[in-house]
Design an enzyme around this catalytic site. Structure first.
Site, PDB file in Angstrom:
ATOM      1  N   ASP A   1       0.885  -1.152   0.000  1.00  0.00           N
ATOM      2  CA  ASP A   1       0.000   0.000   0.000  1.00  0.00           C
ATOM      3  C   ASP A   1       0.926   1.205   0.000  1.00  0.00           C
ATOM      4  O   ASP A   1       1.659   1.440   0.971  1.00  0.00           O
ATOM      5  CB  ASP A   1      -0.892  -0.018   1.242  1.00  0.00           C
TER       6      ASP A   1
ATOM      7  N   TYR B   1      -9.254  14.298  -8.635  1.00  0.00           N
ATOM      8  CA  TYR B   1      -8.484  13.349  -9.449  1.00  0.00           C
ATOM      9  C   TYR B   1      -7.535  14.090 -10.385  1.00  0.00           C
ATOM     10  O   TYR B   1      -6.334  13.799 -10.432  1.00  0.00           O
ATOM     11  CB  TYR B   1      -9.454  12.472 -10.238  1.00  0.00           C
TER      12      TYR B   1
ATOM     13  N   LYS C   1      -3.376  14.435 -10.597  1.00  0.00           N
ATOM     14  CA  LYS C   1      -2.672  14.058 -11.829  1.00  0.00           C
ATOM     15  C   LYS C   1      -1.901  15.238 -12.419  1.00  0.00           C
ATOM     16  O   LYS C   1      -0.782  15.061 -12.932  1.00  0.00           O
ATOM     17  CB  LYS C   1      -3.667  13.495 -12.853  1.00  0.00           C
TER      18      LYS C   1
END
Length: 307
Positions: free
Chosen positions: A59, A150, A154
């Protein structure tokens, strides 16, 4: 196939349980590399374990697991040829409606986790003149409605990649960014489910403002994924970035990614806004469907039965 010398090289692929990560791990193993495939659960490890693929529990938001991966690489006599930072989650919601805890979680997984793994493995990559391949997204060049968190992560990953490339190129390490569009993986379906859960938690006023937008975006995401690249096709692009002698700094994956990236370079913000809005408008629910899909409390309020 690669040359026999490649058999002595390692590659780390994070987020290798399913989708592009799993396909990339298999493609690189097929080409003769020994792949350390990061997965989060033992059942995922059992599913991907095969010739040339060694699953590791990873993880990327847990420092102890990142440190264990670095120790595993350091103890191996083989050179670390590449790190493929692929792990990620998709969370879509309007900026106003996404709780701050979710914002932080998206950035922890989609940005800070990648930085942590890169920092941990850079010494090995520097010794081997290896490379870092960061899996970004079409969302790393264009931020569509409900993609704030998101796309924000990015966009940041793209910036970090540029900075890292300029820092380590003189030291012999190459940094490459992959920008996929729609890819037929489980991630998109999970993203739609998450978007629906978050939409259910919106206030009545937020539902009024954004409910139809969220549903339209879910339809667009579903249709774009269904017509997108297969995970295996995307994996071949990742493998190219890993193995080609002089890789480009960026690769798009899929026609949609290539088109949108090109448009973003040549069009004004307002023009691009209109194109994206027109594309999304086709997916808006019809009025009767939109009313039916609204939460009960919002419809009851409209009938004047509550305030």
């Amino acid at each position: 196939m690669t040359t026999s010398s490649e058999n002595q090289k390692l590659i780390v692929v994070t987020g290798a349980s399913t989708g592009m990560g799993a396909s990339a791990a298999r493609e690189l193993a097929r080409q003769g590399f020994h792949v350390l495939a990061g997965v989060r659960r033992e059942r995922d490890a059992d599913a991907i374990r095969s010739t040339g693929i060694e699953p590791v529990i990873l993880d990327i938001t847990k420092s102890e697991q990142v440190e264990a991966l670095a120790a595993r690489v350091a103890d191996d006599p083989r050179a670390l040829h590449a790190l493929v930072n692929n792990a990620g989650i998709q969370v879509n919601a309007p900026v106003e409606a996404l709780p701050m805890a979710q914002w932080r979680h998206v950035f922890e997984v989609n940005l800070f986790g990648h930085i942590a793994v890169t920092q941990a493995l850079l010494p090995a990559l520097l010794r081997a003149n290896g490379r870092v391949v960061n899996i970004s997204s079409i969302g790393g060049t264009v931020a569509m409605a409900t993609y704030g968190a998101y796309a924000g992560a990015k966009f940041a990953l793209e910036a970090v990649s540029d900075s890292l490339r300029r820092e380590v190129a003189p030291l012999g390490v190459r940094v490459v960014v992959i920008e996929p569009g729609g890819v037929r993986t489980e991630m998109a379906a999970r993203g739609v489910a998450t978007a629906n859960r978050l939409a259910d938690r919106m206030t009545p006023d937020q539902e009024e403002r954004y409910g139809s937008l969220v549903r339209a975006n879910n339809e667009l995401m579903t249709s774009g994924t269904a017509s997108g690249l297969t995970a295996d096709a995307a994996a071949r692009i990742i493998a190219k970035a890993v193995t080609t002698r002089r890789p480009r700094t960026r690769y798009t994956a899929g026609r949609d990614a290539a088109v949108v990236t090109r448009l973003a370079r040549i069009l004004s913000d307002r023009t691009l806004d209109r194109i994206l809005a027109a594309n999304l408008r086709r997916h808006y629910p019809k009025r009767d469907d939109a009313i039916e899909a609204r939460p009960v409390r919002a419809r009851v309020r409209d009938l004047g039965l509550c305030k």
